[in-house]
Each structure stands twice: as structure tokens, then as C-alpha cells.
Design an enzyme around this catalytic site. Structure first.
Site, PDB file in Angstrom:
ATOM      1  N   GLY A  28       0.958   5.495   1.364  1.00  0.00           N
ATOM      2  CA  GLY A  28       0.408   6.476   2.291  1.00  0.00           C
ATOM      3  C   GLY A  28       1.122   7.799   2.150  1.00  0.00           C
ATOM      4  O   GLY A  28       1.911   8.009   1.222  1.00  0.00           O
ATOM      5  N   GLY A  29       0.856   8.700   3.092  1.00  0.00           N
ATOM      6  CA  GLY A  29       1.422  10.030   3.010  1.00  0.00           C
ATOM      7  C   GLY A  29       2.930  10.062   3.128  1.00  0.00           C
ATOM      8  O   GLY A  29       3.585  10.950   2.588  1.00  0.00           O
ATOM      9  N   MET A  30       3.528   9.083   3.847  1.00  0.00           N
ATOM     10  CA  MET A  30       4.969   9.082   4.047  1.00  0.00           C
ATOM     11  C   MET A  30       5.720   8.221   3.045  1.00  0.00           C
ATOM     12  O   MET A  30       6.921   8.380   2.872  1.00  0.00           O
ATOM     13  CB  MET A  30       5.294   8.598   5.465  1.00  0.00           C
ATOM     14  CG  MET A  30       4.802   9.528   6.561  1.00  0.00           C
ATOM     15  SD  MET A  30       5.518  11.175   6.487  1.00  0.00           S
ATOM     16  CE  MET A  30       7.214  10.829   6.921  1.00  0.00           C
ATOM     17  N   VAL A  38       4.701   0.883   1.224  1.00  0.00           N
ATOM     18  CA  VAL A  38       4.962  -0.251   2.102  1.00  0.00           C
ATOM     19  C   VAL A  38       4.975  -1.534   1.273  1.00  0.00           C
ATOM     20  O   VAL A  38       4.083  -1.766   0.463  1.00  0.00           O
ATOM     21  CB  VAL A  38       3.890  -0.359   3.212  1.00  0.00           C
ATOM     22  CG1 VAL A  38       4.196  -1.559   4.120  1.00  0.00           C
ATOM     23  CG2 VAL A  38       3.833   0.918   4.028  1.00  0.00           C
ATOM     24  N   ASP A  63      -4.184   9.812  15.229  1.00  0.00           N
ATOM     25  CA  ASP A  63      -4.767   9.499  13.922  1.00  0.00           C
ATOM     26  C   ASP A  63      -5.453   8.137  13.967  1.00  0.00           C
ATOM     27  O   ASP A  63      -5.345   7.342  13.032  1.00  0.00           O
ATOM     28  CB  ASP A  63      -3.682   9.511  12.840  1.00  0.00           C
ATOM     29  CG  ASP A  63      -4.284   9.483  11.432  1.00  0.00           C
ATOM     30  OD1 ASP A  63      -5.431   9.946  11.269  1.00  0.00           O
ATOM     31  OD2 ASP A  63      -3.613   8.980  10.513  1.00  0.00           O
ATOM     32  N   GLY A 118       0.815  -1.207   0.000  1.00  0.00           N
ATOM     33  CA  GLY A 118       0.000   0.000   0.000  1.00  0.00           C
ATOM     34  C   GLY A 118       0.847   1.253   0.000  1.00  0.00           C
ATOM     35  O   GLY A 118       2.071   1.199   0.150  1.00  0.00           O
ATOM     36  N   LYS A 151       8.843  -0.178   4.830  1.00  0.00           N
ATOM     37  CA  LYS A 151       8.275   1.105   4.425  1.00  0.00           C
ATOM     38  C   LYS A 151       9.373   1.991   3.838  1.00  0.00           C
ATOM     39  O   LYS A 151      10.365   2.284   4.507  1.00  0.00           O
ATOM     40  CB  LYS A 151       7.645   1.802   5.635  1.00  0.00           C
ATOM     41  CG  LYS A 151       6.919   3.100   5.330  1.00  0.00           C
ATOM     42  CD  LYS A 151       6.337   3.638   6.627  1.00  0.00           C
ATOM     43  CE  LYS A 151       5.277   4.687   6.383  1.00  0.00           C
ATOM     44  NZ  LYS A 151       4.664   5.146   7.650  1.00  0.00           N
TER      45      LYS A 151
END
Length: 214
Positions: free
Chosen positions: A73-75, A78, A187, A71, A93
Site C-alpha cells: 500500500g501507500g505506507m 504487509v 478512507d 500486499g 507492516k
């Protein structure tokens, strides 16, 4: 005025350079502390990338064999990988490439690593190590096989009372422990809660958490 502008610009450039140098030192120390210093030892083969994605080395850090993308994400991205030395599945990650020049984002990533690494609880996804390779930063997490709470709710169109109580009880245990360590999540949502195949609940992604003291 022009001279003043030049002086200010030079001062900003030097300050950014010092900040990046300090950040590099912090990364090196964190990597050394994790016992996982791997520098530029990638494999020669590339994993099959997703559309529009930058190919990634098949072997990272000379130890982690990339299997597939899990997947984004913002950072960063992964990946599911295999830890060759310990013969176990892990989640790796990779920080987004464009963030390496943004000091604040790198500091956020390092803060995430320190926070999660300090939390040891059966209901919190554990971070195993951090390493650098070819100028990129990678975090190695515990691999959790299962579905997110968001996926479960969507598939079942809701939860039974018994399911909800069981999930919330484990989530509360994780958060109670984290709060005891002066860490808050900030979060918490169904997408950041994983339910394993044996029913264990794992709270994950403390990416924007801050210590209560801070």
C-alpha cells in the site's frame, strides 16, 4: 545575498535535524509504551521476495517469523507472520524504505499506530505492537483471515440485501465506536473492509484518519 541564502539553508538543515531527532524520540517512546522493544535482532535467513522487492529477514524482532507477503500500500508492505511468543498469526507492516527520510510520512505512520492502538472493538482490526529493527519501523496487527469486501463483491457480482444489511450493520458499529473515541476513518471503502471466514466484518487501515478534535 549569498550570506543570507547560506544562513537560511543552515537554518532549514538544523530545523530538519531537530524534527528528525524529535521524531526518533517519539518512536522510541511509542515502542517502549507498546512493551515491544526489539532492536536489531533479525534472523539470518531471507524469505523468498517478490519480483523487484528487497529481501526481508525471515525472523523480525527476534519473535515474528515471516511467512509470505500479503500486499502493498501507500505506507509500505504487509506480511503474514507468526508470533513465536504467543503462537498466533499476525500481520506485520513494514514502512517503505524511502519514507524513512520523510519526517511527515513517519509522523503519519506514528499517528496511525496511536489511533488504531486506542481503538478496541470486535469490528476493528487491532494493532498489537510497534518495533524498530535495523533502522526500519514495523507495526504488528491482528491477522484477519478472509477476503476484503471488494473481493467479495467482485466474485459475487454484488451482494444480496441480507448480506449488505449484515455487513453494513457491523461496519456502522465499528464507526460508531470510533466516532465515540473522536476518531474518523476518512478512507472507508470496500478494499479497507475485511470479512472473516466466520462472517465477522473488520474495518481496517486507519492510515489517514484524524481525530475529530484535530
Amino acid at each position: 545575498i549569498l550570506s543570507l541564502v547560506c544562513v537560511v539553508a543552515l537554518w532549514h538543515a538544523r530545523r530538519n535535524a531537530r524534527a528528525k531527532a524529535k521524531l526518533e524520540t517519539d518512536i522510541t517512546r511509542l515502542v517502549a509504551a507498546s512493551g515491544s522493544v526489539y532492536q536489531g535482532v533479525g534472523g539470518q535467513h531471507d524469505a523468498a521476495p517478490t519480483a523487484g522487492a528487497t529481501p526481508i529477514a525471515k525472523v523480525l524482532g527476534g519473535n515474528y517469523v515471516v511467512e509470505r507477503e500479503l500486499g502493498r500500500g501507500g505506507m509500505g508492505v504487509v506480511y503474514e507472520a507468526t508470533d513465536l511468543s504467543l503462537r498466533r498469526k499476525v500481520a506485520v507492516k513494514k514502512l517503505r524504505e524511502e519514507l524513512h527520510e520523510r519526517v511527515q510520512e513517519l509522523e503519519t505512520l506514528l499517528a496511525e499506530a496511536r489511533l488504531v492502538a486506542s481503538l478496541k472493538h470486535p469490528n476493528i482490526v487491532e494493532i498489537h505492537s510497534i518495533f524498530k529493527e535495523n533502522g526500519r519501523i514495523f507495526l504488528v496487527f491482528e491477522f484477519v483471515s478472509g477476503r476484503t469486501l471488494a473481493e467479495v463483491v467482485d466474485e459475487q457480482r454484488g451482494l444480496t440485501l441480507g448480506q449488505a444489511k449484515g455487513i453494513l450493520r457491523q461496519m456502522a458499529a465499528a464507526l460508531d465506536y470510533a466516532h465515540g473515541q473522536r476518531v474518523i476513518h476518512r478512507d472507508l471503502k470496500p478494499a479497507n473492509v475485511k470479512i472473516t471466514t466466520d462472517g465477522t466484518v473488520k474495518v481496517m487501515d486507519f492510515g489517514i484518519a484524524y481525530t475529530a478534535q484535530k
